[in-house]
Every structure is written in C-alpha cells, then in structure tokens.
Motif scaffolding. Structure first.
Motif, PDB file in Angstrom:
ATOM      1  N   THR A   1      26.014   9.144   1.144  1.00 14.61           N
ATOM      2  CA  THR A   1      26.001   9.589  -0.250  1.00 14.61           C
ATOM      3  C   THR A   1      25.201  10.879  -0.397  1.00 14.61           C
ATOM      4  OG1 THR A   1      26.183   7.295  -0.964  1.00 14.61           O
ATOM      5  CG2 THR A   1      25.474   8.870  -2.621  1.00 14.61           C
ATOM      6  N   ALA A   2      24.113  10.995   0.364  1.00 15.37           N
ATOM      7  CA  ALA A   2      23.297  12.207   0.295  1.00 15.37           C
ATOM      8  C   ALA A   2      24.072  13.422   0.804  1.00 15.37           C
ATOM      9  CB  ALA A   2      22.017  12.019   1.106  1.00 15.37           C
ATOM     10  N   ILE A   3      24.742  13.246   1.924  1.00 15.73           N
ATOM     11  CA  ILE A   3      25.480  14.361   2.522  1.00 15.73           C
ATOM     12  C   ILE A   3      26.657  14.774   1.635  1.00 15.73           C
ATOM     13  CG2 ILE A   3      26.981  14.966   4.481  1.00 15.73           C
ATOM     14  CD1 ILE A   3      24.944  13.436   6.274  1.00 15.73           C
ATOM     15  N   ALA A   4      27.315  13.763   1.043  1.00 14.97           N
ATOM     16  CA  ALA A   4      28.498  14.048   0.221  1.00 14.97           C
ATOM     17  C   ALA A   4      28.163  14.916  -0.985  1.00 14.97           C
ATOM     18  CB  ALA A   4      29.134  12.737  -0.232  1.00 14.97           C
ATOM     19  N   GLN A   5      26.921  14.853  -1.480  1.00 17.13           N
ATOM     20  CA  GLN A   5      26.603  15.628  -2.689  1.00 17.13           C
ATOM     21  C   GLN A   5      25.702  16.828  -2.416  1.00 17.13           C
ATOM     22  OE1 GLN A   5      23.916  13.778  -5.448  1.00 17.13           O
ATOM     23  NE2 GLN A   5      23.363  12.177  -3.992  1.00 17.13           N
ATOM     24  N   SER A   6      25.540  17.181  -1.133  1.00 18.36           N
ATOM     25  CA  SER A   6      24.670  18.309  -0.798  1.00 18.36           C
ATOM     26  C   SER A   6      25.481  19.484  -0.273  1.00 18.36           C
ATOM     27  CB  SER A   6      23.654  17.892   0.264  1.00 18.36           C
ATOM     28  OG  SER A   6      22.862  16.830  -0.202  1.00 18.36           O
ATOM     29  N   ALA A   7      24.859  20.661  -0.326  1.00 18.09           N
ATOM     30  CA  ALA A   7      25.505  21.861   0.229  1.00 18.09           C
ATOM     31  C   ALA A   7      25.692  21.667   1.730  1.00 18.09           C
ATOM     32  CB  ALA A   7      24.628  23.071  -0.049  1.00 18.09           C
TER      33      ALA A   7
ATOM     34  N   ALA B   1       0.831  -1.211   0.000  1.00 16.77           N
ATOM     35  CA  ALA B   1       0.000   0.000   0.000  1.00 16.77           C
ATOM     36  C   ALA B   1       0.864   1.258   0.000  1.00 16.77           C
ATOM     37  CB  ALA B   1      -0.988  -0.010   1.177  1.00 16.77           C
ATOM     38  N   THR B   2       1.920   1.245  -0.772  1.00 16.15           N
ATOM     39  CA  THR B   2       2.834   2.397  -0.836  1.00 16.15           C
ATOM     40  C   THR B   2       2.256   3.464  -1.765  1.00 16.15           C
ATOM     41  OG1 THR B   2       4.054   1.304  -2.615  1.00 16.15           O
ATOM     42  CG2 THR B   2       4.894   1.015  -0.381  1.00 16.15           C
ATOM     43  N   PRO B   3       2.659   4.721  -1.572  1.00 22.07           N
ATOM     44  CA  PRO B   3       2.080   5.783  -2.409  1.00 22.07           C
ATOM     45  C   PRO B   3       2.565   5.748  -3.862  1.00 22.07           C
ATOM     46  CG  PRO B   3       3.659   6.690  -0.822  1.00 22.07           C
ATOM     47  CD  PRO B   3       3.520   5.234  -0.503  1.00 22.07           C
ATOM     48  N   LEU B   4       1.641   6.029  -4.774  1.00 17.63           N
ATOM     49  CA  LEU B   4       1.993   6.241  -6.181  1.00 17.63           C
ATOM     50  C   LEU B   4       1.911   7.757  -6.393  1.00 17.63           C
ATOM     51  CD1 LEU B   4       2.590   4.701  -8.888  1.00 17.63           C
ATOM     52  CD2 LEU B   4       0.183   5.068  -9.436  1.00 17.63           C
ATOM     53  N   ILE B   5       3.065   8.372  -6.515  1.00 17.91           N
ATOM     54  CA  ILE B   5       3.137   9.838  -6.494  1.00 17.91           C
ATOM     55  C   ILE B   5       3.345  10.385  -7.915  1.00 17.91           C
ATOM     56  CG2 ILE B   5       4.367  11.822  -5.533  1.00 17.91           C
ATOM     57  CD1 ILE B   5       5.487   9.827  -3.370  1.00 17.91           C
ATOM     58  N   GLU B   6       2.425  11.238  -8.346  1.00 20.16           N
ATOM     59  CA  GLU B   6       2.617  11.857  -9.664  1.00 20.16           C
ATOM     60  C   GLU B   6       3.742  12.891  -9.576  1.00 20.16           C
ATOM     61  OE1 GLU B   6      -0.736  13.944 -11.299  1.00 20.16           O
ATOM     62  OE2 GLU B   6       0.323  14.315 -13.184  1.00 20.16           O
ATOM     63  N   LEU B   7       4.692  12.819 -10.490  1.00 19.48           N
ATOM     64  CA  LEU B   7       5.752  13.824 -10.528  1.00 19.48           C
ATOM     65  C   LEU B   7       5.202  15.026 -11.297  1.00 19.48           C
ATOM     66  CD1 LEU B   7       8.918  11.600 -11.084  1.00 19.48           C
ATOM     67  CD2 LEU B   7       7.718  12.203  -8.962  1.00 19.48           C
ATOM     68  N   LYS B   8       4.940  16.105 -10.552  1.00 17.83           N
ATOM     69  CA  LYS B   8       4.212  17.237 -11.142  1.00 17.83           C
ATOM     70  C   LYS B   8       5.139  18.294 -11.706  1.00 17.83           C
ATOM     71  CE  LYS B   8      -0.081  16.593  -8.768  1.00 17.83           C
ATOM     72  NZ  LYS B   8      -1.110  17.064  -7.856  1.00 17.83           N
TER      73      LYS B   8
ATOM     74  N   HIS C   1      22.771  12.805 -10.153  1.00 17.86           N
ATOM     75  CA  HIS C   1      22.122  14.031 -10.626  1.00 17.86           C
ATOM     76  C   HIS C   1      20.595  13.909 -10.500  1.00 17.86           C
ATOM     77  CE1 HIS C   1      21.201  17.526 -13.071  1.00 17.86           C
ATOM     78  NE2 HIS C   1      20.437  16.753 -13.839  1.00 17.86           N
ATOM     79  N   VAL C   2      20.070  12.779 -10.930  1.00 17.15           N
ATOM     80  CA  VAL C   2      18.611  12.595 -10.911  1.00 17.15           C
ATOM     81  C   VAL C   2      18.106  12.362  -9.484  1.00 17.15           C
ATOM     82  CG1 VAL C   2      16.725  11.102 -11.692  1.00 17.15           C
ATOM     83  CG2 VAL C   2      18.463  11.873 -13.314  1.00 17.15           C
ATOM     84  N   GLN C   3      18.909  11.695  -8.652  1.00 19.20           N
ATOM     85  CA  GLN C   3      18.514  11.512  -7.249  1.00 19.20           C
ATOM     86  C   GLN C   3      18.274  12.877  -6.602  1.00 19.20           C
ATOM     87  OE1 GLN C   3      21.508  10.278  -4.457  1.00 19.20           O
ATOM     88  NE2 GLN C   3      20.009   9.514  -2.970  1.00 19.20           N
ATOM     89  N   LYS C   4      19.189  13.807  -6.878  1.00 13.49           N
ATOM     90  CA  LYS C   4      19.099  15.134  -6.283  1.00 13.49           C
ATOM     91  C   LYS C   4      17.955  15.937  -6.908  1.00 13.49           C
ATOM     92  CE  LYS C   4      22.475  18.588  -4.899  1.00 13.49           C
ATOM     93  NZ  LYS C   4      23.915  18.869  -4.930  1.00 13.49           N
ATOM     94  N   MET C   5      17.812  15.822  -8.227  1.00 13.23           N
ATOM     95  CA  MET C   5      16.747  16.543  -8.918  1.00 13.23           C
ATOM     96  C   MET C   5      15.375  16.125  -8.368  1.00 13.23           C
ATOM     97  SD  MET C   5      16.331  17.088 -12.995  1.00 13.23           S
ATOM     98  CE  MET C   5      16.088  15.442 -13.550  1.00 13.23           C
ATOM     99  N   LEU C   6      15.199  14.830  -8.170  1.00 13.33           N
ATOM    100  CA  LEU C   6      13.937  14.300  -7.640  1.00 13.33           C
ATOM    101  C   LEU C   6      13.699  14.811  -6.215  1.00 13.33           C
ATOM    102  CD1 LEU C   6      11.599  12.297  -8.196  1.00 13.33           C
ATOM    103  CD2 LEU C   6      13.060  10.485  -7.285  1.00 13.33           C
ATOM    104  N   ALA C   7      14.748  14.833  -5.433  1.00 11.97           N
ATOM    105  CA  ALA C   7      14.632  15.299  -4.042  1.00 11.97           C
ATOM    106  C   ALA C   7      14.268  16.786  -4.005  1.00 11.97           C
ATOM    107  CB  ALA C   7      15.939  15.045  -3.295  1.00 11.97           C
ATOM    108  N   GLN C   8      14.854  17.577  -4.922  1.00 10.52           N
ATOM    109  CA  GLN C   8      14.702  19.026  -4.842  1.00 10.52           C
ATOM    110  C   GLN C   8      13.541  19.561  -5.662  1.00 10.52           C
ATOM    111  OE1 GLN C   8      18.605  20.864  -5.159  1.00 10.52           O
ATOM    112  NE2 GLN C   8      19.266  19.766  -3.320  1.00 10.52           N
ATOM    113  N   ALA C   9      13.147  18.840  -6.713  1.00  8.66           N
ATOM    114  CA  ALA C   9      12.033  19.333  -7.536  1.00  8.66           C
ATOM    115  C   ALA C   9      10.695  18.724  -7.121  1.00  8.66           C
ATOM    116  CB  ALA C   9      12.293  19.040  -9.017  1.00  8.66           C
ATOM    117  N   GLU C  10      10.744  17.592  -6.430  1.00  7.88           N
ATOM    118  CA  GLU C  10       9.479  16.917  -6.094  1.00  7.88           C
ATOM    119  C   GLU C  10       9.336  16.593  -4.609  1.00  7.88           C
ATOM    120  OE1 GLU C  10       7.095  16.504  -8.200  1.00  7.88           O
ATOM    121  OE2 GLU C  10       7.946  16.346 -10.211  1.00  7.88           O
ATOM    122  N   GLY C  11      10.423  16.711  -3.848  1.00 11.03           N
ATOM    123  CA  GLY C  11      10.338  16.359  -2.428  1.00 11.03           C
ATOM    124  C   GLY C  11      10.338  14.870  -2.174  1.00 11.03           C
TER     125      GLY C  11
END
Ligand code: F0G
Length: 370
Positions: A343-349, A28-35, A290-300
């Motif tokens: 990995t998240a911390i290494a590529q973030s500000a 029952a995991t969420p299906l999230i539309e990338l808006k 690149h896409v991991q970060k884009m998804l995190a920052q553009a869609e949460g």
C-alpha cells in the motif's frame, strides 16, 4: 533494564508475583509530539502520537499477547489459536515461539498485508487461509477453541484486554495527566475497550467494560488521575458497523487491519464511548491514505493505513469543530507502516533509475535542488 510490561505493571495486572512472564520487552513505546502537523492544518492543538508500531512485532497486539500467552502457559496450554486480519497472528506467532508452544492462525485469504503474513510464517505458526472474511474466521475460531485443546488469544480473551490497558498508564506517565481526547481505530473493538479500562482504573472510576475481568486474579491500580479523556473511535467507511449501528456483511477497506463487520467487543466499545462522552465516526479510504502519507512526510512517522485513521478522524473532527482548538489529543498509531509495504509503494512516487555514473546522478540532484 526494562523487561516488558508485565514486570513493570505486575501489581496492576491479574498476574501472580512469581509468574514468569512470556515477554519480548513489549511496551514503553514512544509518545511523539506532532510538531509540524497542527500548523499545516492551521489548528492550535497539541497532538501526540503513541507509536505502537515500536512494539517488538510492530503493533499494539504485543501488549495483549504477553498477558494472554503468559496466562495460557500458566494454565498448561500447549497451543494457542486466533483469527486475524494480520497483526494478531503476527504477535501470537512470535509469543508462541517465545513460549515454545504451537500456534494456529486463521486469516482471510489474500486480504492480509504482506509484512504480517511473513511474520506469521517466519515464526513457524500453522497459517490457515480461509475463503472467507475475518468475521467468519472469528466465529470458526471460537468454535474450534471450544472443541479442541487450544487457547483462544483473540481479544475476547480478557487477558488480552488487561495487557492492552497499559498503554493508558504510559500516556499518563508521559503527559502527567490524561489528554482531553484519545483517538484510535476501531476494528474488533478490543483496543478502545482496553484504553478505557486503563484510564478508568487510573482515575479510580468504574466502567461497564471491566465486567469481563470477573474471575481473574485481584490487582490494584493506584489512583494517579483526576479526569478521564473523551474517547474517539474511528472506522473505515466500508467497515463501520458501530457507526452505522448494525453489522456490515461484506466489509471493505484499504485498511485491511480493520476490515471487520461484526466486532466481538462491540458493546464494551459503545460503553466506552458513552461513559467518556465520546463518539464514533468514519473516514473514507482516500482520507486514510492521505493522512498516512501526510504523517510520514510531515513528521517522519510511518504507520499502517488502519492506524492513520485515528489522526484522519481527529483532523476531520477539528475541521468540523467537534474538537475545539486548544485541546490536547493523543492518537494511538496501532501498527508500523512496514507491515503493509504494498500500500505504501502504490501511493508513493516511483524511484528513478540512473546510470551508475556521477554526472547522470548529479544532474538529477541539481534538478531537485532548484
Ligand atoms: N489497528 C491495527 C493496526 C490493527 O491490527 C487492529 C486490529 C486495529 C487497529 C483495531 O483494533 O480490533 O482492538 O479494535 N487488528 C486485529 C488483528 C483484528 O487480527 O490483527 P481492535
């Protein structure tokens, strides 16, 4: 109340009516539309993310583990064993704890993400770090399971695949149909096999991959689907045996979850690609991050690197014109970003530091609001 995927899909799974499920209410995991993302890459497409990081241990493995551990307990097993790049061990450890049985995990020393290691340790499994890679651990695990009274819960256990097929049922329920394309990362290749079985059963179609279920209890999946999606499997460039058509001896990638050179379900995955009219392709580590970060920052949406490859591959194939505009696409985001904080911390500000006084902090905020 939702009580997990065995209770929900019991008639579509090889489980008896009275078998007590070992469950943590997975599924029952969420299906999230990338808006925001389609506009960002200037493409007219519908992309949904099936966020499997929302499972109880933070990855899709829980779908398979509830089935594998339920079956193991029913057969009287007192212990389970697996080789893992991290998520399988985290899930196995949790479900073993839930069932009150022992769990042994073989992991490549120093090569699994911190969150996953902490889970296997915290749930009380016996963690054996091997001086070797996943593929070596997988071979050893099969030998150990053949010699000792321990049940293997890697995806060569067909009950794992059966549990994981339910992700397709949920996508169909949410969309009312199959998407045109379903994309996912490919490591040991069990999950793409499972997705394809789920869609095929719902469409009343046969598939080569289903042969592994021979000898299991009969079940019946009702037909709810007229067409199956095209399956897209993505591998990291340094660990892309299926793309290359031969095993990779020393696989290497930042996406440690899919650092696998000789997948166990290779043939079934290839069959899923062929039967669906899909393909396998690769992404570099840079593209993944690149896409991991884009998804995190553009869609949460924060997924782990291995999961981001599904979307990275889709964006690349959209750019190449292999996927047409107007398509509907689902990407399975297999694991939560919190699994791999390093990995998240290494590529973030880097966070900034300020004195604990109003003026200093106000200055920082004013600067940023400009
Ligand atoms: N994504 C994540 C986050 C994973 O942990 C895995 C596999 C995959 C994708 C690939 O799925 O193996 O079915 O093709 N992780 C396994 C493990 C190998 O040990 O946790 P697959």
């Amino acid at each position: 109340m939702y009580t997990g995927l065995i209770d929900k899909y019991r008639d579509r799974l090889p489980v008896a009516a009275d078998t007590r499920a070992v469950s943590l209410n997975e599924g029952a995991t969420p299906l999230i539309e990338l808006k925001n993302l389609p506009a960002l890459v200037r493409k007219k497409v519908s992309i949904h993310a099936k966020f499997e990081g929302a499972n109880p241990t933070g990855s899709f493995k829980d779908r398979g583990m509830t089935m594998a551990v339920t079956q193991a307990v029913e057969e009287g097993a007192r212990a389970i064993i697996c080789a893992s790049t991290g998520n399988t061990s985290a899930s196995a450890a949790a479900y073993a704890a839930r069932a009150g049985i022992a769990c042994f995990v073989l992991i490549p020393e120093g090569r699994i993400a911190l969150g996953k290691l902490s889970q296997a340790m915290m749930h009380g499994s016996v963690v054996i770090q091997i001086r070797g890679n996943f593929d070596e651990g997988m071979r050893l695990t099969q030998e150990l399971a053949a010699a000792l009274p321990v049940k293997i819960v890697n995806s060569i256990n067909p009950y794992r695949i059966q549990g994981q097929k339910t992700v397709a049922f949920e996508v169909i329920e949410a969309l009312g149909d199959a998407p045109d394309y379903h994309a996912l990362p490919v490591g040991n290749a069990g999950n793409i096999t499972a997705h394809w079985i789920g869609y095929s059963e719902a469409a009343g179609e046969s598939t080569q991959a289903l042969r592994a279920s021979a000898g299991m209890r009969k079940y019946r999946t009702p037909k709810t689907l007229e067409r199956r999606p095209i399956m897209l499997g993505y591998q990291a460039s340094g660990a892309a045996p299926i793309v290359r058509g031969r095993p990779v001896e020393n696989p290497e990638t930042v996406a440690t979850a899919i650092r696998i050179g000789n997948p166990v379900s290779w043939q079934q995955a290839v069959a899923a690609g062929r039967e669906s009219g899909g393909w396998f392709a690769e992404c570099t580590d840079d593209e993944i991050l690149h896409v991991q970060k884009m998804l995190a920052q553009a869609e949460g949406v924060f997924c782990e690197p291995a999961s981001a490859i599904a979307l990275a591959g889709v964006l690349k194939d959209l750019e190449l014109g292999k996927i047409g505009e107007g398509s509907s696409i689902v990407c399975t985001l297999t694991g939560h970003g919190l699994k791999d904080p390093d990995t998240a911390i290494a590529q973030s500000a880097k966070p900034m530091t300020a004195d604990a006084e109003l003026k200093a902090i106000e200055r920082v905020i004013r600067e940023r609001l400009k």
